[in-house]
Design an enzyme around this catalytic site. Structure first.
Site, short mmCIF file in Angstrom:
data_model
loop_
_atom_site.label_atom_id
_atom_site.label_comp_id
_atom_site.label_asym_id
_atom_site.label_seq_id
_atom_site.Cartn_x
_atom_site.Cartn_y
_atom_site.Cartn_z
N ASP A 42 0.79 -1.23 0.00
CA ASP A 42 0.00 0.00 0.00
C ASP A 42 0.83 1.28 0.00
OD1 ASP A 42 -2.09 1.71 0.04
OD2 ASP A 42 -2.86 1.15 2.00
N HIS A 45 -0.48 6.29 -0.10
CA HIS A 45 -0.67 7.04 1.14
C HIS A 45 -0.08 8.43 1.00
CE1 HIS A 45 -2.36 4.46 4.24
NE2 HIS A 45 -1.58 3.46 3.88
N TYR A 90 3.44 6.43 7.93
CA TYR A 90 3.31 6.19 6.49
C TYR A 90 4.64 6.44 5.77
CZ TYR A 90 -1.75 5.88 7.09
OH TYR A 90 -3.01 5.48 7.47
N ARG A 162 -14.38 -1.52 13.41
CA ARG A 162 -13.57 -0.37 13.84
C ARG A 162 -14.08 0.86 13.10
NH1 ARG A 162 -8.08 1.18 11.62
NH2 ARG A 162 -8.37 -0.69 10.35
N TYR A 164 -13.57 4.59 11.93
CA TYR A 164 -12.74 5.78 11.75
C TYR A 164 -13.62 6.99 12.09
CZ TYR A 164 -9.10 3.15 9.30
OH TYR A 164 -8.09 2.28 8.97
N ASP A 193 -11.35 5.19 16.01
CA ASP A 193 -10.01 5.47 15.52
C ASP A 193 -9.97 6.91 14.99
OD1 ASP A 193 -7.57 5.63 14.27
OD2 ASP A 193 -7.71 3.69 13.27
N GLU A 219 -8.35 4.80 19.60
CA GLU A 219 -7.05 4.75 18.91
C GLU A 219 -6.65 6.13 18.39
OE1 GLU A 219 -6.03 0.91 16.89
OE2 GLU A 219 -8.17 0.95 16.45
N HIS A 244 -0.35 3.34 17.27
CA HIS A 244 0.55 2.60 16.39
C HIS A 244 2.00 2.76 16.86
CE1 HIS A 244 -3.01 3.58 13.98
NE2 HIS A 244 -2.74 2.52 13.25
N THR A 294 -2.94 -2.49 10.67
CA THR A 294 -2.96 -2.81 9.25
C THR A 294 -2.88 -1.55 8.41
OG1 THR A 294 -4.21 -3.98 7.52
CG2 THR A 294 -5.48 -2.70 9.09
N THR A 295 -2.38 -1.69 7.18
CA THR A 295 -2.57 -0.69 6.15
C THR A 295 -3.48 -1.25 5.06
OG1 THR A 295 -1.42 0.81 4.63
CG2 THR A 295 -0.53 -1.40 4.82
N ARG A 383 -9.66 6.15 1.08
CA ARG A 383 -9.57 5.05 0.11
C ARG A 383 -10.87 4.88 -0.68
NH1 ARG A 383 -5.05 5.60 1.96
NH2 ARG A 383 -3.53 3.93 1.94
#
Length: 388
Positions: A42, A45, A90, A162, A164, A193, A219, A244, A294-295, A383
């Site tokens: 990925d 970003h 990233y 989850r 966002y 998140d 998060e 993270h 995860t990404t 995304r």
């Protein structure tokens, strides 16, 4: 055994939203005829830059060709010298190191005839509880569509999600209310998140407003690398706080400041399985819990995380790797599998990562380079192919 060549292949695989994510598939060839595969996951970003793949191939050949692939520490040190940590999750250098380290583990495990989880110390569990992501609400009319996503994925066996959050709190609240009304206790919201969008005080106000609904943890509720802010937030709210890990210096600062309860560890952000194991060990020493972040990797990267997670002793919370479910296809013969909301790792009876490339699919999705198309910041963050 010596590494004789490095082959990098750029692929672009669409998500169900229409957004095309670009990845690099890694092959490490050896004089013993064993090939290891990995995934630089990925590259789509922010920040909006990408390496030149031909130049990257030349550099990586200088680093790894002629090396014994079992020299994990030596190779990772040289990778880190050339692609250093930048205190940002990233950072493309971490993606590059992750892909090579994935392939080293796959290669060495294949040579020994064992699964990667055995190479990482052996399995402590046979499956990993995961959640499905609900992408950020920018507009109130997106709530209905996100509730539909929960409905569809719940039918497929996912019962944790989850969210966002933080861009449109009114919409976040409307979504949580609809989920509670329709599903009650059958569905769990694993986390809110905030993805570093808000300062810690704004996040704390949002959590206070939304805490009448059920969610397990929070998060990234402060700006990136705001360790004091994370600590203030953690002691102000009742929910566990996760962040993270994207560099060892950053993890050290979070431990020193007692900023979090849970470390979100993902090989792609810390630079590979070798580094992820160290981050998990540091968390254990500090008596902190972990979850796998995860990404949204393809199956190669997800399989690597499955092996890692099954070998961890402090994986105490529901994890995030559901990437293969977000894409319309993959570049492997058999994708990783999910059953009843769990990520099932490849069989420990299969050597290596347990994933085999499909060369026809590789050709189907192959791209010449990682160059950017004209996409908006909102598309990169969420995304999505939507342009509003």
């Amino acid at each position: 055994m010596k590494i004789t060549d490095v082959v990098l292949t750029v692929v672009g695989v669409p998500r169900h939203t229409g957004f095309v994510n670009k990845h690099i598939i890694v092959k490490l060839l050896t004089d013993e005829g064993v090939t290891g595969i990995g995934e630089m996951s990925d590259f789509s970003h922010l920040p909006r830059y990408a390496p030149d793949v031909q130049d990257l191939t030349r550099v990586l050949k200088q680093i790894v060709v002629g090396k014994n692939p079992f020299d994990f520490e030596l190779i990772n040190k040289e990778l880190l010298d050339n692609f250093p940590e930048a205190m940002y999750y990233y950072e493309k250098g971490s993606f590059i190191r992750n892909g090579i380290d994935n392939a080293l583990h796959d290669l060495c495990a294949k040579y020994l005839g064992v699964s990667v989880s055995e190479l990482l110390g052996g399995r402590q569990q046979d499956k990993i509880k995961v959640c499905y992501p609900i992408f950020r609400h920018r507009f109130m009319d997106e709530v209905k569509e996100n509730v539909k996503v929960v409905r569809e994925r719940f039918q497929q066996g996912f019962d944790e999600f989850r969210l966002y959050a933080g861009k449109n709190i009114d919409a976040d609240e409307a979504f949580l209310a609809e989920i509670e009304k329709e599903f009650g206790s059958k569905v769990t919201i694993k986390s809110l998140d905030f993805s570093h969008l808000l300062d810690w005080k704004s996040s704390a106000r949002a959590v206070k407003r939304l805490s009448k609904y059920n969610f397990t943890l929070v998060e990234s509720p402060a700006y990136k690398n705001d360790f004091d802010g994370l600590r203030h937030f953690r002691f102000k709210v009742e929910h566990p706080v996760s962040e993270h890990v994207w560099s060892f210096r950053q993890q050290y600062e979070m431990i020193k400041n007692d900023s979090v309860d849970i470390f979100n560890i993902s090989p792609v952000f810390i630079g590979g399985l070798t580094s992820a194991r160290k981050a998990a060990a540091a968390a254990a020493i500090a008596e902190k819990s972990c979850l796998l972040g995860t990404t949204q990797e393809l199956s190669i990267g997800t399989a690597a995380m499955a092996h890692l997670g099954c070998a961890m002793s402090n994986l105490d919370y529901t994890s995030d790797p559901t990437g293969p479910e977000l894409y319309v296809n993959d570049v492997v013969k058999e994708k990783v599998t999910y059953e009843n909301g769990y990520l099932i790792p490849p069989s420990r009876d299969i050597a290596g990562l347990g994933i085999e490339l499909d060369e026809e699919k590789m050709k189907q999705y192959q791209l010449d380079d990682l160059s950017w198309s004209e996409v908006s910041v909102h598309q990169l963050q969420d995304r999505t192919s939507q342009t509003r």
